[in-house]
Design an enzyme around this catalytic site. Sequence first.
Site, mmCIF file in Angstrom:
data_model
loop_
_atom_site.group_PDB
_atom_site.id
_atom_site.type_symbol
_atom_site.label_atom_id
_atom_site.label_comp_id
_atom_site.label_asym_id
_atom_site.label_seq_id
_atom_site.Cartn_x
_atom_site.Cartn_y
_atom_site.Cartn_z
ATOM 1 N N GLY A 204 40.991 41.859 52.977
ATOM 2 C CA GLY A 204 40.424 42.357 51.724
ATOM 3 C C GLY A 204 39.808 41.226 50.926
ATOM 4 O O GLY A 204 38.673 41.316 50.436
ATOM 5 N N GLU B 136 41.655 14.291 42.605
ATOM 6 C CA GLU B 136 40.232 14.627 42.488
ATOM 7 C C GLU B 136 40.015 15.969 41.810
ATOM 8 O O GLU B 136 38.936 16.235 41.275
ATOM 9 C CB GLU B 136 39.571 14.612 43.877
ATOM 10 C CG GLU B 136 39.786 15.844 44.740
ATOM 11 C CD GLU B 136 41.160 15.948 45.395
ATOM 12 O OE1 GLU B 136 41.340 16.836 46.240
ATOM 13 O OE2 GLU B 136 42.067 15.154 45.056
ATOM 14 N N GLU C 104 41.674 46.827 27.279
ATOM 15 C CA GLU C 104 42.567 45.736 27.655
ATOM 16 C C GLU C 104 41.796 44.573 28.269
ATOM 17 O O GLU C 104 42.120 43.405 28.030
ATOM 18 C CB GLU C 104 43.635 46.226 28.633
ATOM 19 C CG GLU C 104 44.671 45.150 28.937
ATOM 20 C CD GLU C 104 45.729 45.602 29.926
ATOM 21 O OE1 GLU C 104 46.892 45.216 29.728
ATOM 22 O OE2 GLU C 104 45.399 46.324 30.882
ATOM 23 N N HIS D 113 46.631 16.134 44.360
ATOM 24 C CA HIS D 113 45.160 16.155 44.288
ATOM 25 C C HIS D 113 44.626 15.533 42.993
ATOM 26 O O HIS D 113 44.301 16.252 42.053
ATOM 27 C CB HIS D 113 44.666 17.596 44.359
ATOM 28 C CG HIS D 113 44.716 18.207 45.711
ATOM 29 N ND1 HIS D 113 43.746 18.006 46.665
ATOM 30 C CD2 HIS D 113 45.621 19.033 46.282
ATOM 31 C CE1 HIS D 113 44.050 18.677 47.765
ATOM 32 N NE2 HIS D 113 45.185 19.318 47.556
ATOM 33 N N CYS E 227 45.959 15.053 50.580
ATOM 34 C CA CYS E 227 46.428 16.343 51.098
ATOM 35 C C CYS E 227 46.174 16.431 52.601
ATOM 36 O O CYS E 227 46.810 15.722 53.360
ATOM 37 C CB CYS E 227 45.797 17.492 50.311
ATOM 38 S SG CYS E 227 46.726 19.036 50.491
ATOM 39 N N ASP F 69 46.019 35.158 29.517
ATOM 40 C CA ASP F 69 45.287 36.419 29.368
ATOM 41 C C ASP F 69 43.979 36.429 30.149
ATOM 42 O O ASP F 69 43.468 37.499 30.473
ATOM 43 C CB ASP F 69 44.956 36.660 27.882
ATOM 44 C CG ASP F 69 46.200 36.814 27.041
ATOM 45 O OD1 ASP F 69 47.018 37.685 27.372
ATOM 46 O OD2 ASP F 69 46.354 36.069 26.056
ATOM 47 N N GLU G 11 35.669 40.445 50.398
ATOM 48 C CA GLU G 11 35.084 40.283 49.062
ATOM 49 C C GLU G 11 34.403 38.921 48.931
ATOM 50 O O GLU G 11 33.332 38.803 48.328
ATOM 51 C CB GLU G 11 36.179 40.466 47.995
ATOM 52 C CG GLU G 11 35.680 40.509 46.588
ATOM 53 C CD GLU G 11 35.433 39.124 45.999
ATOM 54 O OE1 GLU G 11 34.438 38.962 45.268
ATOM 55 O OE2 GLU G 11 36.236 38.211 46.278
#
Length: 1295
Positions: free
Chosen positions: A310, A1262, A717, A1260, A1135, A678, A314
Amino acid sequence: MLVLRGAPALSEFRTKKLMQSIEALNLPVHALFAEFVHFAQVSAQLEANDQQVLDKLLTYGPKIQEKQHKGLLLLVIPRAGTISPWSSKATDIAHNCGLNNVERLERGCAFYIDADPLNDTQLIQLKNVLHDRMTQSVVSDLQDASILFKHEAPKPLTSIDVLGGGREELVSANVRLGLALAEDEVDYLVSSFEKLGRNPNDIELYMFAQANSEHCRHKIFNADWTIDGQTQPKSLFKMIKNTYEKCPDYVHSAYADNAAVMEGSFAGRFFPQADNNQYRYHHEDIDILMKVETHNHPTAIAPFSGAATGSGGEIRDEGATGRGSKPKAGLVGFSVSNLRIPGFEQPWENDYGKPERIVTAFDIMLNGPLGGAAFNNEFGRPNILGYFRTYEQKVTSFNGEEVRGYHKPIMLAGGLGNIRKQHTQKGEITVGAKLIALGGPAMNIGLGGGAASSMASGESNEDLDFASVQRDNPEMERRCQEVIDKCWQLGENNPIQFIHDVGAGGLSNAFPELVNDGGRGAVFSLRNVPNDEPGMTPLEVWCNESQERYVMSVAPENLATFTDICARERAPFAVVGEATQARHLTLDDSHFNNKPIDMPLDVLLGKAPKMHRDVQSKALTGNAFDVSNIDLDEAALRLLHLPAVAEKTFLITIGDRSVTGLVNRDQMVGPWQIPVADVAVTAAAFDTYQGEAMSLGERTPAALLNYGASARLAVGEALTNIAAADIGDLKRIKLSANWMAAAGHPGEDAGLYEAVKAVGEELCPALGLTIPVGKDSMSMKTQWQDAQGDKAVTSPMSLVITAFGAVKDVRKTLTPELTTKGDTCLMLIDLGAGQNRMGASCLAQVYQQLGDKTPDVDSPELLKGFFLAIQQLVNEKALHAYHDRSDGGLFTTLVEMAFAGNTGLDIKLDALTGDNASALFNEELGAVIQFDADKLNQVDAILAANGLSGVSHVIGTLSDDDQIRFSREGEPVLQNSRGVYRNAWAQTTHHMQRLRDNPECAEQELASKNDLNNPGLHAALSFDVTEDVAAPYIAKGIAPKMAILREQGVNSHVEMAAAFDRAGFASVDVHMSDILAGRVSLSEFQGLVACGGFSYGDVLGAGEGWAKSILFNAMARDEFSAFFERNETFSLGVCNGCQMLSNLKSLIPGAEHWPHFVTNQSERFEARVAMLEVKDSPSIFFKGMQGSKMPIAVSHGEGRAEFAQTTGLEAALDSNTIALQYVDNYGKVTEQYPANPNGSPAGISGLTSKDGRATIMMPHPERVFRTVANSWHPDDWQEDSPWMRMFRNARVYLG
């Protein structure tokens, strides 16, 4: 075939969890041991040296004590005839290591089962626990794995005898193939093929079914409507389009592409120049694209894969917008039925049962979020927004008493990206253009996804349900996106004319859609489609939904450019066809010398019958919700356990939220990293404070009482959430609307029409809002039979709104974090104007009630005034904190603000009307704001000017202790300690973590949350953060060349290049393919940085495959060895680059004490903000930073340092090569989770070589070199964060 044993496959606690699953089935299994086994198909016997390389290549991962094999062998291998993503990547690595006689590598997992004799039924049950039948098979002997390397002959197509057998033949095929064709579509096809004078082939029918499914064609949204005998003037889609007709402002593309495009910012996009691969800023318009999808049906069947694909689909929609664009930041959301967490069942959670073919809500939330997060993580897109709701209840609604809930879940996947203005519109597909499939091979998976998604759960065959689920390979999609990026970065010379993603229906939908939208026809060659399963039928090759694919047209004269780009990025592609002037579709099959498809495009796409919906509305039969007898203390604790209200950390820390270095506001807020933001906010570029914001809004249970109100509340909302960002003009906000409904269920169709009309014709035009993009899913019902008879669970009509907007200044974004400095006020802005309507509230839900009247948007003008007032307060920096009122009401809003600010509250309800329960727990729209007491007049004046005086109430302030008190007229109403509420709020996340991850880590994290003295994140620096030590060297005008090194799957290279660019380097994009092909030599560079991500998808161990492709490739080994030996050079690994360089330590002088890095102790990807201490080490990067303690972004799944010898840690400490250590919020070096996110001994997070020229670190820097990119930072930091110093130190080192 060679068989090579590997490492144990399961840790102790994973083995224990698997045993618990087996015990739950009452199987007589006493113990098990799991071990990886590798299989190599070779073209000739390997020489001794090659065999040695292969053995080393397949030795990876953490050290685990081996065990003797005993018991029943069950060998889980990839499904015969398929090539797993692991195989393709491991084989690539083997070839890059010079193992040319290795044709293919594959991996299985051998389970040795100590059990009493098992009967056939028990054996099947056990096998089902151990494997995924979509992608795996189970055999009982190691040599049986040889079936992996056998290829079947292609199977022929079949035709349906419509001319001889008539309509009944097609009706029979409709059921057999799961086509979900409507009666009028069957008639249309019979008529069409009678006119063509031939019988249809199965592939043609299948292609028609997918292209014309509800999923793809949105027939209900385009239908004509009659409601209660009255003809309606508009279709649903026309009412949505009405918002664009009324307010087209700032919209550049709507309804015409994979995503919508709106006006963004003007800033410097940072990417390499095509001629020399040196990064630089390109100042131009950076427009915003937006898209939100759902992937509900697959997530109910196979949650991990359903949610992963999914998100992947997208992301492809975004990348395939216009002539190619750049996905940037993602969101995910879930609505499911009651969780019923084992050992943490809640009093409102009744069990209504479920059909066998779908999984439980608990299983969805255990595995679905992991799938969505894993895809975003590996692709390299930060996931910075989401929602989670549970609902499953027997209610009296429009259709009387029935069970409403989300047995068919909502799995929401969306995001925003950026696009060049010149590429917003598709180009012209020229006649003769090459029609290309970019991405992975065809495999026999995901057949019929579009049609299956269009059916109510329970209408289709269970095998068809499983066949319709796809599988994911995000590292492949990353490679494809790199190709698309390189194309759009060419500007006017972009070779892509037209592009679509491959989704529902596979190539059978994508290619016809591509040429149809471009006004052309096409001739395709079936056998040109890259295919990993030669035994498939033509239908299976053409219609399967294998993921990570795009289709596009490229002019013949640009094919060489496109080919070179794909070769550099190692992205497979094939020319499958050519565009024709005639709008006809032909598919040639050279193997069978026939034409499986030969039809006019108009038959496929042009004239399918239009739907007409003739429906009835239903009257409401709900009962009022009586709150008079509710115990407020119990109600508060129940609400804090309800997933919609409860802490959602278990859904958030699994997802990378810092990749790109452009994230300004993620979910986690403040020094205590509380997940209550929010709005999600990103910066447009590295050289600006402009950016993008997105927020979510949904109040789906309200639709059980009032369809229109539920839709209006979703819009409201989304606005009260995005208001926390500095947007300005309300017209700058654009909405995505995702509609879910159980079409055909009594009353739901008319309710859907009412809801669409409420927002499309009324609310959005009144507010000046546009809905340029959206999606619908019209089969939200689950039906089954059990011993008690027929059952059904029907979802509420569900609208999820996502708001997107351009941000003027990302620094002004407000959060719910309360400040404890000075004398402040808390004010409630109550857009419900004291009505306190309790219908469909969370409080009603936790008491198994529904109620009668829901909150609503009674006055669009009041909502508009609210948004404008908050925007003015944001712009004037008048507020310290902001939090909207939503699930759980004012009580939840305030306690979440208290958690974020680590403070108590004194709240007075005197100004609020109605009873205390309604005042505390109603979910009318609104917000709580915090400001300095001496600014009350300023705030009042702004609110009054926007019509809010009568609905704004000062309700209290902070307390000096840990208590959260609510009182009315001096009398206590509700009181408890913040610690009690915080612990209750944490329980849902805690129990999910315990059952999903390492339970020991879950216990440690809960203990950390319950430490009320925890001082939170902080910064204690030993240097001046404002000093630019590199400035004198930059002033010389010399920019040393820096190799920004990446391998396929690396995703953190652009922000790394930007950090070194700011420090005065010439950052150059260097792909490993450049080095292996001899196009680039490291002798040109003075610095090298290996960047983060998922090289080769982390197969053969994180960073290990990358390293071994250097160690075992003579040319690459010589290049790197020579670079490390040069005394004037330096290197950095971050990393994945840290993992890689740690495996190259034999080439790096003075690195012999380095560990390698293995699976985190939690056995989970960890995305956190961690505290680091800079140690006194020789590292050139940390000169002058020693003793500093400060936060940094962490995002990895394999970051635990493991030493080859037991004395390794002591040797590293003695050699002074440990450069960085994790510390807790008290500043002490720690091994405790989550302050130490991976369990590294002595808190090790970074090391250096003895001369300091080579440094490796898992966190990280950077991604947080700009202050605005930090999830939390002290107020006095300016543009550059302290981590910028290490990049400037590198420039100073070179002089």
